[in-house]
Motif scaffolding. Structure first.
Motif: not given
Length: 118
Positions: A59-68, A70-88
């Motif tokens: 989970a730490t690697i997923y949160v800090i890695s540039p690979l996602d 759900v990419p933020e560049a294409f889906l804006a706010i929805f791309g951040l949701v997976d990072d927030v869920v993983a960090a939480t």
């Protein structure tokens, strides 16, 4: 059902950790200081946290890695949701596991290594 219970336990540990100072339980600093000891005890085989540590590391690697996923560049706010869920999840898992480790460590202090005689 089991995933929901684990998630609930992680969030409950997060709530307990945030209010621990008021209730006299282990604070966030104590929990974070326990992480190196927990890793060492797991690596030596004394503590059974191997799978949980592996999941937290992933989970730490997923949160800090540039690979996602759900990419933020294409889906804006929805791309951040997976990072927030993983960090939480990661925060709750670290708090729950350090609480479990600190309880295990306290029990170990009362154990005297040696052979039990009949």
């Amino acid at each position: 059902m089991a995933k929901t219970l684990k998630r609930t336990a992680a969030f409950a540990a997060l709530g307990r950790a945030l209010t621990a100072g008021a209730r006299g339980g282990p604070g966030l600093g104590t929990r974070l200081a326990a992480l190196p000891r927990m890793i060492k005890a797991t690596a030596s085989g004394e503590y059974d946290g191997g799978l949980r540590l592996a999941m937290m590391t992933a989970a730490t690697i997923y949160v800090i890695s540039p690979l996602d996923f759900v990419p933020e560049a294409f889906l804006a706010i929805f791309g951040l949701v997976d990072d927030v869920v993983a960090a939480t999840w990661l925060a709750g898992a670290v708090l729950a596991e350090t609480e479990r480790f600190l309880a295990w460590e306290a029990r170990q202090k009362g154990v005297i290594p040696g052979t039990v005689l009949p």
